[in-house]
Design a protein around this motif. Structure first.
Motif, PDB file in Angstrom:
ATOM      1  N   ALA A 295       9.416  11.744  -5.390  1.00  0.00           N
ATOM      2  CA  ALA A 295       8.843  10.458  -4.980  1.00  0.00           C
ATOM      3  C   ALA A 295       9.232  10.100  -3.550  1.00  0.00           C
ATOM      4  CB  ALA A 295       9.294   9.361  -5.944  1.00  0.00           C
ATOM      5  N   THR A 296      10.499  10.328  -3.198  1.00  0.00           N
ATOM      6  CA  THR A 296      10.926  10.025  -1.827  1.00  0.00           C
ATOM      7  C   THR A 296      10.259  10.964  -0.816  1.00  0.00           C
ATOM      8  OG1 THR A 296      12.880  11.432  -2.162  1.00  0.00           O
ATOM      9  CG2 THR A 296      13.125   9.072  -2.564  1.00  0.00           C
TER      10      THR A 296
ATOM     11  N   ALA B  24      15.738   1.871  -2.498  1.00  0.00           N
ATOM     12  CA  ALA B  24      15.389   1.154  -3.725  1.00  0.00           C
ATOM     13  C   ALA B  24      14.939   2.113  -4.814  1.00  0.00           C
ATOM     14  CB  ALA B  24      14.297   0.128  -3.433  1.00  0.00           C
ATOM     15  N   ALA B  25      14.151   3.127  -4.425  1.00  0.00           N
ATOM     16  CA  ALA B  25      13.717   4.131  -5.406  1.00  0.00           C
ATOM     17  C   ALA B  25      14.899   4.909  -5.963  1.00  0.00           C
ATOM     18  CB  ALA B  25      12.712   5.081  -4.760  1.00  0.00           C
TER      19      ALA B  25
ATOM     20  N   LEU C 206      15.372  16.240 -14.755  1.00  0.00           N
ATOM     21  CA  LEU C 206      13.990  15.905 -14.425  1.00  0.00           C
ATOM     22  C   LEU C 206      13.902  14.556 -13.721  1.00  0.00           C
ATOM     23  CD1 LEU C 206      12.003  17.070 -17.601  1.00  0.00           C
ATOM     24  CD2 LEU C 206      11.886  18.040 -15.304  1.00  0.00           C
ATOM     25  N   VAL C 207      14.666  13.582 -14.203  1.00  0.00           N
ATOM     26  CA  VAL C 207      14.649  12.259 -13.571  1.00  0.00           C
ATOM     27  C   VAL C 207      15.128  12.361 -12.129  1.00  0.00           C
ATOM     28  CG1 VAL C 207      15.704   9.964 -13.618  1.00  0.00           C
ATOM     29  CG2 VAL C 207      14.895  11.002 -15.739  1.00  0.00           C
ATOM     30  N   ALA C 208      16.198  13.112 -11.909  1.00  0.00           N
ATOM     31  CA  ALA C 208      16.708  13.273 -10.542  1.00  0.00           C
ATOM     32  C   ALA C 208      15.692  13.974  -9.645  1.00  0.00           C
ATOM     33  CB  ALA C 208      18.020  14.056 -10.572  1.00  0.00           C
TER      34      ALA C 208
ATOM     35  N   GLU D 211       0.829  -1.204   0.000  1.00  0.00           N
ATOM     36  CA  GLU D 211       0.000   0.000   0.000  1.00  0.00           C
ATOM     37  C   GLU D 211       0.868   1.261   0.000  1.00  0.00           C
ATOM     38  OE1 GLU D 211      -3.039   0.104   2.996  1.00  0.00           O
ATOM     39  OE2 GLU D 211      -4.421  -0.783   1.538  1.00  0.00           O
ATOM     40  N   THR D 212       1.971   1.226   0.709  1.00  0.00           N
ATOM     41  CA  THR D 212       2.891   2.370   0.699  1.00  0.00           C
ATOM     42  C   THR D 212       3.456   2.598  -0.694  1.00  0.00           C
ATOM     43  OG1 THR D 212       3.501   2.018   3.022  1.00  0.00           O
ATOM     44  CG2 THR D 212       5.034   3.289   1.669  1.00  0.00           C
ATOM     45  N   ILE D 213       3.820   1.509  -1.379  1.00  0.00           N
ATOM     46  CA  ILE D 213       4.425   1.633  -2.710  1.00  0.00           C
ATOM     47  C   ILE D 213       3.414   2.171  -3.714  1.00  0.00           C
ATOM     48  CG2 ILE D 213       5.443   0.337  -4.620  1.00  0.00           C
ATOM     49  CD1 ILE D 213       6.663  -1.544  -2.543  1.00  0.00           C
ATOM     50  N   TRP D 214       2.230   1.546  -3.770  1.00  0.00           N
ATOM     51  CA  TRP D 214       1.299   1.961  -4.820  1.00  0.00           C
ATOM     52  C   TRP D 214       0.714   3.346  -4.555  1.00  0.00           C
ATOM     53  CZ3 TRP D 214      -3.761   3.391  -4.802  1.00  0.00           C
ATOM     54  CH2 TRP D 214      -4.571   3.027  -3.735  1.00  0.00           C
TER      55      TRP D 214
END
Length: 322
Positions: A166-167, A214-215, A158-160, A26-29
């Motif tokens: 996300a984090t 991991a991210a 942008l990726v960075a 649930e945390t991931i999604w």
């Protein structure tokens, strides 16, 4: 040691342990969904903050820019815990409940899209102004400049920045456990902090740290190739090897069309990547002057002018110079 394993904290941990995989999922999604929705809102907003300013690719009215900047600054100023409580009625209106993982996505998106827009704005401002000027002088539309020049040039950054977003959203999601959100935050707060269970508290925190690492590792897999590719295109002197094979043919066709039909010239020149085309032109003619004028072509990027080169085509001239 035997007292520890026989204690209440360890027994509660064993009871909660079977639910850990589900809460981790649930945390991931929820993080992925909230990040994607924040990008859907924040990416266009960040582009508008760059292109809409005075002197930008597509200037917007001053009151519109003031409104956008004010909205971003206002939402970024509100602490996340307070924002979650404020938007509880909105969450209930959108998803039908204010408790659970789905309900926590609403405040996550509202809190994160202003942050994402500022990250996108920072990435877009790193693009070389000379490359944008080259695209403008070749007749590229604002949409073409954004999609074919600004976004590709800023892709590594942008990726960075998306990874940073996300984090950050994952950390916000952990705090959502305070208002009934699901995931590892619920385990750490409800079963760890509120019940003084140090084992569950540290275990859930350790899992969050593992997910963040991991991210970062996944993002690094995409960041390094993109950065190397962009550096190779910028720094290589053998431009003929980097340019697509049909760019030379299109360039020849455009020179022929220039003396016949300006509209046909523009239609052909737009099919060539502005970045590659300017490199080709700068490589073909070294130190050329336009119509006897010693001024360098405005179509040349700053990095080309620093090398003492100028483009052999200019919007001010009707024919190529040699």
């Amino acid at each position: 040691m035997a007292e520890f394993f026989a204690g209440k904290d360890w027994q509660t941990f064993l009871q909660i342990l079977p639910t850990i995989p589900f809460e981790t999922w649930e945390t991931i999604w929820s993080t992925v969904v909230a990040t994607l929705l924040a990008l859907v809102i924040g990416l266009p907003l960040g582009v508008c903050l760059v292109t809409g300013e005075q002197g930008g690719v597509r200037p917007l009215p001053r009151w519109v820019m003031a409104l956008l900047n004010g909205l971003v600054n206002l939402l970024r100023s509100v602490p996340f815990l307070i924002l979650m409580i404020i938007v509880i009625p909105l969450s209930r209106a959108i998803v039908g409940t204010s408790i659970g993982t789905v309900a926590s996505i609403v405040p996550l998106v509202i809190a994160s899209f202003p942050f994402v827009s500022r990250l996108v704005e920072t990435s877009m401002r790193e693009v070389d102004a000379g490359v944008i000027e080259a695209a403008q002088s070749m007749g590229a539309t604002p949409l073409q400049i954004i999609t074919k020049v600004m976004v590709p040039e800023s892709m590594p950054s942008l990726v960075a920045n998306v990874t940073i977003a996300a984090t950050t959203i994952m950390g916000y999601g952990a705090m959502a456990g305070i208002i009934g959100g699901g995931g590892l935050g619920k385990i750490a707060i409800n079963y760890g902090y509120y019940r003084f269970n140090v084992v569950l508290e540290f275990f859930a925190t350790a899992l969050l740290v593992v997910l963040v690492q991991a991210a970062l590792a996944v993002a690094w897999l995409f960041y390094r190739p993109l950065r190397k590719t962009l550096q190779a295109l910028r720094g290589s002197d053998d431009l003929a090897k980097n340019a697509p094979g049909n760019d030379w043919e299109l360039l020849n066709r455009s020179v022929v069309a220039l003396s016949r039909d300006t509209a046909q010239f523009r239609s052909i020149i737009r099919t060539i990547s502005p970045y590659v085309l300017c490199q080709l032109l700068c490589e073909l003619v070294d130190g050329a002057e336009l119509d006897g004028d010693s001024r360098r072509s405005r179509a040349c990027p700053t990095r080309c002018r620093a090398r003492g080169r100028s483009c052999c085509l200019s919007p001010q001239t009707a024919s190529p110079v040699s």
